[in-house]
Design an enzyme around this catalytic site. Structure first.
Site, PDB file in Angstrom:
ATOM      1  N   LYS A 122     -23.229   0.052   5.040  1.00 42.76           N
ATOM      2  CA  LYS A 122     -22.429  -0.765   4.116  1.00 42.76           C
ATOM      3  C   LYS A 122     -20.969  -0.667   4.530  1.00 42.76           C
ATOM      4  O   LYS A 122     -20.367   0.390   4.461  1.00 42.76           O
ATOM      5  CB  LYS A 122     -22.582  -0.298   2.662  1.00 42.76           C
ATOM      6  CG  LYS A 122     -21.966  -1.316   1.697  1.00 42.76           C
ATOM      7  CD  LYS A 122     -21.628  -0.743   0.339  1.00 42.76           C
ATOM      8  CE  LYS A 122     -20.345   0.032   0.273  1.00 42.76           C
ATOM      9  NZ  LYS A 122     -19.106  -0.688   0.592  1.00 42.76           N
ATOM     10  N   PRO A 123     -20.384  -1.804   4.970  1.00 44.90           N
ATOM     11  CA  PRO A 123     -18.967  -1.790   5.327  1.00 44.90           C
ATOM     12  C   PRO A 123     -18.100  -1.924   4.077  1.00 44.90           C
ATOM     13  O   PRO A 123     -18.583  -2.303   3.014  1.00 44.90           O
ATOM     14  CB  PRO A 123     -18.829  -3.027   6.208  1.00 44.90           C
ATOM     15  CG  PRO A 123     -19.891  -3.966   5.724  1.00 44.90           C
ATOM     16  CD  PRO A 123     -21.016  -3.116   5.191  1.00 44.90           C
ATOM     17  N   ALA A 124     -16.809  -1.629   4.228  1.00 45.07           N
ATOM     18  CA  ALA A 124     -15.871  -1.764   3.109  1.00 45.07           C
ATOM     19  C   ALA A 124     -15.829  -3.210   2.630  1.00 45.07           C
ATOM     20  O   ALA A 124     -16.002  -4.142   3.420  1.00 45.07           O
ATOM     21  CB  ALA A 124     -14.487  -1.330   3.555  1.00 45.07           C
ATOM     22  N   GLY A 162     -13.559   7.642   5.198  1.00 48.87           N
ATOM     23  CA  GLY A 162     -12.795   7.091   4.074  1.00 48.87           C
ATOM     24  C   GLY A 162     -12.043   8.203   3.363  1.00 48.87           C
ATOM     25  O   GLY A 162     -11.728   9.238   3.967  1.00 48.87           O
ATOM     26  N   SER A 163     -11.798   8.008   2.084  1.00 50.62           N
ATOM     27  CA  SER A 163     -10.919   8.944   1.374  1.00 50.62           C
ATOM     28  C   SER A 163     -11.645  10.251   1.040  1.00 50.62           C
ATOM     29  O   SER A 163     -12.877  10.293   0.909  1.00 50.62           O
ATOM     30  CB  SER A 163     -10.419   8.305   0.080  1.00 50.62           C
ATOM     31  OG  SER A 163     -11.478   8.248  -0.855  1.00 50.62           O
ATOM     32  N   GLU A 204     -15.600  11.979   7.531  1.00 51.25           N
ATOM     33  CA  GLU A 204     -14.309  11.869   8.232  1.00 51.25           C
ATOM     34  C   GLU A 204     -13.341  11.323   7.192  1.00 51.25           C
ATOM     35  O   GLU A 204     -13.349  10.138   6.878  1.00 51.25           O
ATOM     36  CB  GLU A 204     -14.481  10.943   9.439  1.00 51.25           C
ATOM     37  CG  GLU A 204     -13.400  11.110  10.467  1.00 51.25           C
ATOM     38  CD  GLU A 204     -12.324  10.068  10.303  1.00 51.25           C
ATOM     39  OE1 GLU A 204     -11.328  10.367   9.590  1.00 51.25           O
ATOM     40  OE2 GLU A 204     -12.467   8.976  10.857  1.00 51.25           O
ATOM     41  N   LEU A 205     -12.541  12.237   6.622  1.00 53.21           N
ATOM     42  CA  LEU A 205     -11.811  11.908   5.392  1.00 53.21           C
ATOM     43  C   LEU A 205     -10.305  11.811   5.641  1.00 53.21           C
ATOM     44  O   LEU A 205      -9.846  11.754   6.773  1.00 53.21           O
ATOM     45  CB  LEU A 205     -12.141  12.964   4.335  1.00 53.21           C
ATOM     46  CG  LEU A 205     -13.650  13.165   4.118  1.00 53.21           C
ATOM     47  CD1 LEU A 205     -13.914  14.270   3.111  1.00 53.21           C
ATOM     48  CD2 LEU A 205     -14.323  11.873   3.677  1.00 53.21           C
ATOM     49  N   CYS A 237      -6.225   7.093   9.737  1.00 52.52           N
ATOM     50  CA  CYS A 237      -6.345   8.466   9.204  1.00 52.52           C
ATOM     51  C   CYS A 237      -5.578   9.485  10.037  1.00 52.52           C
ATOM     52  O   CYS A 237      -5.199  10.538   9.534  1.00 52.52           O
ATOM     53  CB  CYS A 237      -7.811   8.885   9.160  1.00 52.52           C
ATOM     54  SG  CYS A 237      -8.778   7.862   8.083  1.00 52.52           S
TER      55      CYS A 237
HETATM   56  C1  SIN Z   1      -9.469   6.467  11.429  1.00 55.78           C
HETATM   57  O1  SIN Z   1      -8.388   6.066  11.079  1.00 55.78           O
HETATM   58  O2  SIN Z   1     -10.272   6.883  10.602  1.00 55.78           O
HETATM   59  C2  SIN Z   1      -9.939   6.490  12.869  1.00 55.78           C
HETATM   60  C3  SIN Z   1      -8.863   6.481  13.855  1.00 55.78           C
HETATM   61  C4  SIN Z   1      -9.326   6.692  15.278  1.00 55.78           C
HETATM   62  O3  SIN Z   1     -10.527   6.680  15.582  1.00 55.78           O
HETATM   63  O4  SIN Z   1      -8.466   6.887  16.120  1.00 55.78           O
END
Ligand code: SIN
Length: 490
Positions: free
Chosen positions: A182-184, A238-239, A260-261, A294
């Site tokens: 499921k994408p955003a 995501g968050s 991966e937050l 992120c």
């Molecule tokens: C991300 O912003 O979650 C990923 C960034 C990246 O893979 O370099």
């Protein structure tokens, strides 16, 4: 010959379940708009629990056959998928830019970045080794083999609508898992286009399934996956707040998670650094996707001896940046994803100003371009009482903190619950060794602002999550280890 699609042919507005494009079971749809001007791009399926369940059913039905395919057969399909992504780079890049807002060059760049993970895992698919354990008892053979974990739910963010889902689907398929994704809600079209190319590459029906959903209905749909014992793994970018929710809600069926937050990346410039290189590195890392990444530096610590010079060098470059819609080829900073994102940036900047920060450049919305644009900004005299010190701003704002010595820089850099990326610039070899070890993050850029690569393990520590994507470690999250003990051999 690898097929190329016209841009409009890549647009799919239905769910992909069991190898077919189907509307949401109750026919609901939601609007996807261009963040630059708010114009409608398409209306797509607004899925709910029944659709999520149908996707899981399809993935469960496809799993027994898919996990028995040979690694080299799965690798061949991934190679074809990679070729299709590369052949359609321009159209995919334009679609990313249109629904997400990043400049066209970055949209194309993201396609290449996402494709690199598919190529990488096509290779890794054939390298999943087990172990023959050195003999412990006469007449007994002990070994460890690796098996696909089962159905993987991939839940992905809007900031890299292609790369994030590609780097979750590719390792899952490589080892023989089936996928429900499921994408955003802001950027479903790119993910659907990618799945269309996977279908074209020959991914069998049910092996890869994708549902799209608006925010509220998406929470219910994903909720079904969290409760369903057939789903053995959640991979999410995501968050931190949502990551914790997923961990809590999936605990009932003890799924494996990769999270991966959020980050709050420090970027440290020591007195002994090459300042031109540090400015160049900061521009690359901070302003990628307009600061909506992120791993973007969120707090920039500059040693007192070079603070004023660094500020001036940086401000000169930032004030020259071209802001505009992605459709203009000269744009360097596009719109933010939505009005909530711009409101947060404005709130952080206003709060910093009331706590003593000084605007060096920017510091304002750009309503003449549209409601979602914010000027690239440099703030001097930042301090730890400001909101932007504790929270990820996720926008084109550079707050400059002053520090006196290495100990202070490390302490302040680590004074956050997050631990995804960090960066520092120094030309002192011993300091490089000390600081690299002292920073509490999963990724460290040393005299380098562009650190992401399919060959490197991407992931955080502390409240930035766990699990690694890419690299030789990237398959581990999709595998379980089985111990075999064969007795009575002599
Ligand atoms: C991300 O912003 O979650 C990923 C960034 C990246 O893979 O370099």
């Amino acid at each position: 010959m690898t097929r190329t699609f016209a841009p409009e042919e890549l647009i799919r507005t239905e769910n992909f379940i069991g190898g077919r494009w189907v509307p949401a079971s109750d026919g609901a749809r939601f609007a996807v708009t261009d963040p630059a001007d708010g114009k409608l791009i398409a209306e797509v399926a607004d899925s709910h629990v029944a659709d999520a369940r149908a996707a899981t059913d399809a993935a469960a039905a496809a799993l027994p056959a898919w996990r028995e395919t040979l690694p080299k057969e799965r690798a061949e399909i991934l190679r074809r998928w990679h070729a299709l992504i590369v052949a359609n780079q321009d159209a995919l890049g334009a679609l990313i830019s249109r629904e997400q807002g990043k400049p066209l060059s970055e949209g194309r760049g993201e396609v290449a970045y996402g494709a690199s993970y598919v190529a990488w895992f096509a290779e890794e698919a054939t390298r999943v080794y087990g172990d023959l354990i050195p003999q412990q008892h006469r007449g007994k053979r002990m070994s460890a083999i690796k098996e696909p974990i089962g159905i993987v739910a991939a839940i992905t963010p809007w900031n890299f609508p292609l790369a994030m889902i590609a780097r979750k689907i590719a390792p899952a398929l490589a080892v023989g898992c089936t996928v429900i994704g499921k994408p955003a809600e802001d950027t479903p079209l790119t993910a659907s286009a990618l799945v269309l190319l996977a279908q074209e590459a020959g991914v069998p029906p049910g092996v890869l399934n994708l549902i799209t959903a608006s925010r509220g209905r998406g929470i219910d749909a994903v909720g079904d996956w969290l409760q369903d014992g057939r789903v053995r793994k959640i991979t999410f970018t995501g968050s931190t707040a949502v990551g914790k929710h997923l961990a809590r809600e999936s605990a009932g069926t003890l799924k494996k998670l990769s999270l991966e937050l959020g980050g709050n990346a420090p970027f440290i410039v020591f007195d002994d650094a090459d300042l031109d290189a540090a400015v160049a590195g900061l521009l690359v890392s901070k302003f990628r996707n307009g600061g909506q990444t992120c791993v973007c530096p969120n707090r920039v610590f500059v040693q007192a001896g070079v603070y004023e010079r660094f500020t001036a060098l940086l401000a000169e470059r930032v004030s020259a940046m071209k802001v505009g819609p992605a459709s203009d080829a000269s744009t360097q900073i596009g719109p933010m994803i939505n009005s909530k994102a711009v409101d947060k940036i404005a709130r952080h900047v206003d709060d910093a100003l009331t706590h003593g920060a000084r605007v060096v450049t920017g510091g304002k919305r750009l309503p003449e371009l549209g409601p979602n644009f914010y000027a690239p900004t440099v703030l001097a005299d930042a301090n730890s009482s400001m909101l932007l010190c504790g929270e990820e701003t996720f926008g084109p704002v550079v707050p400059l903190f002053r520090f006196e010595d290495e100990r202070q820089a490390i302490e302040e850099a680590n004074a956050t619950p997050y631990g995804l990326a960090s960066y520092f610039y120094s030309n002192d070899m011993k300091r490089i060794e000390r600081v690299s070890r002292a920073l509490e993050t999963g990724l460290v850029g040393i005299n380098e602002g562009a650190i992401s690569s399919e060959a490197a393990p991407f992931g955080g520590v502390k409240e930035s999550g766990y699990g690694r994507e890419g690299s030789k470690y990237g398959l581990d999250d999709y595998l379980s280890i089985k111990y075999l003990c064969q007795g009575n051999l002599v």
